[in-house]
Design a protein around this motif. Structure first.
Motif: not given
Lengths: 478, 216
Positions: B60-65, A441-443, B42-47, B18-24
């Protein structure tokens, strides 16, 4: 007593105080600021009623959020369409006015990515300590300075005290000996190093890049190499001063002049490791063994030569690594065993603090000249690192070459390296990118980044697949 | 800064290296000019299953269960158990701000990226380095026991099982430990050396005057 490394010398030269608890107070010569990591630091100063320790050490420039679209850019701060981006850039300007900090404004010709602007203006000098709230501050080590990224609390600390509380790092030397093959650039060296030592390989170390390959690199190439020290886990990477360094700095706006210049050069010539200096870790890499590199996964260490094939989770020995490969292949939607040259490219990005300097643009232009981007490539962005780079490239006609090929020529900024402005990847798109991070998701949300050199990005733009740039080379090598 | 003495809390997993700060904390949230409110992202893109936007109400956002922090067994977790090189990537302090704002007080991992590690201490967040073997054992215990908790004792530099039977020592350098234990303001501490800083500058102005040229 053994000799000192370059890092040891820079450390000792900036040591204000050693404390009983093992920490040291280190003096900071140059503090660079941008709009993303500074607002909370200025706010902290206000809340505590503190002022700047030394105003003229600081230099600010907006870069992460600025639009690169030439039309949107003409409107200056007011013209930024994204309201949150606009507020952040405006906040930097307001803070610089309130605290009397020198700012290069958004549409000044000298504006650009902070790590391009610093060396270009001579605000980065050999022998300095340089910090910025950005991890790619390691770039400036290419000039024989001690430079590293800091968080916002430390930005505030430097603004208020001109110092940082530090613990000394260990020394690592990466010796790249021999010479590079034609078509192989500093970016390929950086990626090959990361592939070998891993993204945590440099943790706890200050890296010095040395060897004939490094000595032969231009300043632009050296900056590319030091820039990606952080992707190897090291906060700082550096290169000893030589005549290439001094020739680069001479005459730049912030560089010393006249008698001061002579004195400075005399002191800068000492900025190298002593012959008997001790490094806790040494890596040697044969420059001739490095091939053009392409990352295939979601960490910069997931990198292969262009002639390689993608790994399988079964290739890894431990369960964490197996899972990392499985997850990366899934995210990138790639199958084990796929040749790197079979990976299709949807977009191309040439830019970022890693690869947006004049030499990078020349290398890309050399490949793209007289060719067109493939029909399957939706967009190919060329984003110069600064207004000065842009002007120089236009004077050389590079913009015409890119435009004729079907590429877009943009205004300077961080752009698609991290997509804080509107330059982003779509969900699932593969990008040949000259930036520094291929994280998920970086870009852009769901975007798939492949890190490459500018020449490799240009070659991918032409064919629509990752392609060995050496196939494009005539008698003029890169 | 918020001080840290002892934390007793539920342990949640971030089971990848290697959890990166973009993921955090993804980049779109870095446009904020304040320091708070990052925990929701926090962890928005995978949460979440969708792409979050700054300032968005996440209720109201759909959660990654599948994502552990969305599971009831890890509700109110204050200790994050992670793998090698946690926090690699950018220097954004928004990463520890998001973790702290979410409710974490401690992160345990075999190794941390240097800048992230340093940033944690400025925000009342304790990063604890334990060996890969010990971390693996903790992962197994955590997965086996719902509501698995640990005691993190910074004063004595010990991670303890909740029954107090198992004690695992860890190390933090004494300066950071003191600052965190007492919630000290590092700028105040440094300014106690202001005379020494002035002396350094005076000497440097003699030896390397080009470093003090005015920029304007």
């Amino acid at each position: 007593m053994s000799g000192q490394t370059l890092y040891d010398k820079l450390w000792m030269d900036h040591l204000v105080e050693e404390r009983d608890d093992g920490t040291s107070l280190i003096y900071i010569d140059r503090h660079l600021l941008h709009e993303v990591t500074s607002p909370q630091a200025f706010e902290g100063l206000r809340l505590a009623g503190r002022n700047l320790w030394r105003r003229d050490s600081n230099l600010a420039v907006p870069d992460h959020n600025v639009p690169t679209d030439l039309t949107e850019r003409q409107g200056g701060i007011e013209g930024i369409v994204d309201a949150t981006s606009q507020l952040q850039v405006q906040t930097l300007e307001d803070n610089c006015v309130d605290f009397n900090v020198k700012q290069i404004p958004i549409n000044d010709e000298r504006q650009g990515i902070v790590h391009v602007v610093g060396p270009e203006q001579g605000a980065t000098l050999p022998g300095m300590t340089i910090v910025c709230g950005d991890s790619h501050t390691s770039t400036h080590g290419a000039l024989g300075s001690l430079a590293h990224g800091i968080g916002t609390s430390e930005v505030e600390h430097v603004l208020a005290t001109q110092c940082l509380v530090q613990t000394k790092m260990k020394n690592m030397r990466i010796d790249i000996f021999g010479s590079l093959q034609a078509g192989v650039t500093a970016k390929d060296v950086a990626l090959a190093v990361i592939g070998q030592i891993g993204t945590a390989g440099g943790s706890g170390y200050a890296i010095e890049f040395a060897g004939q390959v490094v000595r032969s690199l231009s300043m632009e190439g050296r900056m590319t190499l030091c820039n990606m020290s952080i992707e190897a886990g090291a906060r700082m990477g550096m290169i000893a001063v030589d005549s290439i360094t001094i020739d680069y700095v001479r005459g730049r706006p912030y560089a010393p002049k006249g008698e001061l210049w002579e004195r400075a050069v005399k002191s800068w010539k000492k900025l190298c490791s002593d012959n008997d200096a001790i490094f806790e870790r040494e890596i040697r890499i044969d420059g001739a063994s490095i091939e053009p590199q392409v990352t295939w996964g979601t960490s910069p260490e997931m990198v292969l030569p262009i002639v390689g094939r993608l790994p399988s989770p079964e290739d890894a020995t431990d369960s964490t690594k197996k899972e990392a490969i499985r997850r990366a292949l899934e995210y990138m939607d790639l199958a084990p065993g796929t040749p790197v040259s079979d990976i299709p490219v949807d977009r191309v990005f040439i830019g970022s603090c890693t690869n947006s300097r004049i030499e990078d643009l020349r290398q890309a232009a050399q490949i793209i000249k007289g060719r067109n981007i493939a029909a399957s490539v939706k967009q190919a962005l060329v984003v110069p690192g600064s207004g000065i780079v842009k002007t120089q490239a236009e004077a050389e006609g590079l913009d015409k070459i890119f435009l004729a090929a079907g590429m877009e020529w943009r205004a300077p900024g961080c752009s698609m390296c991290l997509g804080m402005n509107s330059d982003t990847l779509g969900d699932g798109e593969h990008c040949a990118s000259t930036s520094n991070r291929n994280f998920e998701g970086r870009q852009g949300f769901g975007g798939r980044t492949h890190l490459v050199s500018p020449a490799m990005a240009a070659a991918a733009a032409v064919t629509g697949y990752f392609t060995d740039v050496r196939e494009f080379l005539g008698s003029d090598s890169i | 800064m918020r001080s840290f003495e002892v934390e007793i809390g539920i342990v949640a997993p971030m089971d990848r290296a290697n959890v990166d700060t973009d993921l955090i904390i993804p980049k779109q949230f870095l446009k904020a000019i304040g320091r708070s409110g990052f925990g929701a992202y926090l962890f928005d893109s995978i949460r979440y299953m969708d792409e979050g936007q700054p300032g968005q109400d996440c209720t109201g956002r759909p959660l990654n269960k599948e994502f552990p922090l969305n599971q009831i067994r890890y509700k109110n977790a204050s200790i994050l158990l992670a793998r090698e090189n946690f926090g690699c990537g950018s220097s954004r302090e928004h990463a520890p701000w998001a973790l702290e704002d979410f409710g974490f007080r401690c992160i345990i991992a075999p190794s941390f990226a240097d800048i992230f590690y340093n940033n944690c201490f400025k925000n009342g967040l304790l990063p604890v380095v334990l060996s890969s073997e010990v971390v693996e054992t903790l992962f197994q215990k955590m997965y086996a026991e719902e509501g698995f908790r640990l005691v993190i004792d910074l004063e004595n530099e010990i991670v303890k099982s909740i029954d107090g039977v198992t004690e695992i020592p860890f190390e933090v350098d004494s300066f950071r430990r003191k600052c965190l234990l007492e919630g000290l303001d590092e700028i105040d501490l440094t300014l106690k050396s202001k005379d020494r800083i002035r002396e350094y500058e005076d000497l440097k102005k003699q030896n390397s005057p080009w470093l003090f040229q005015s920029n304007t």
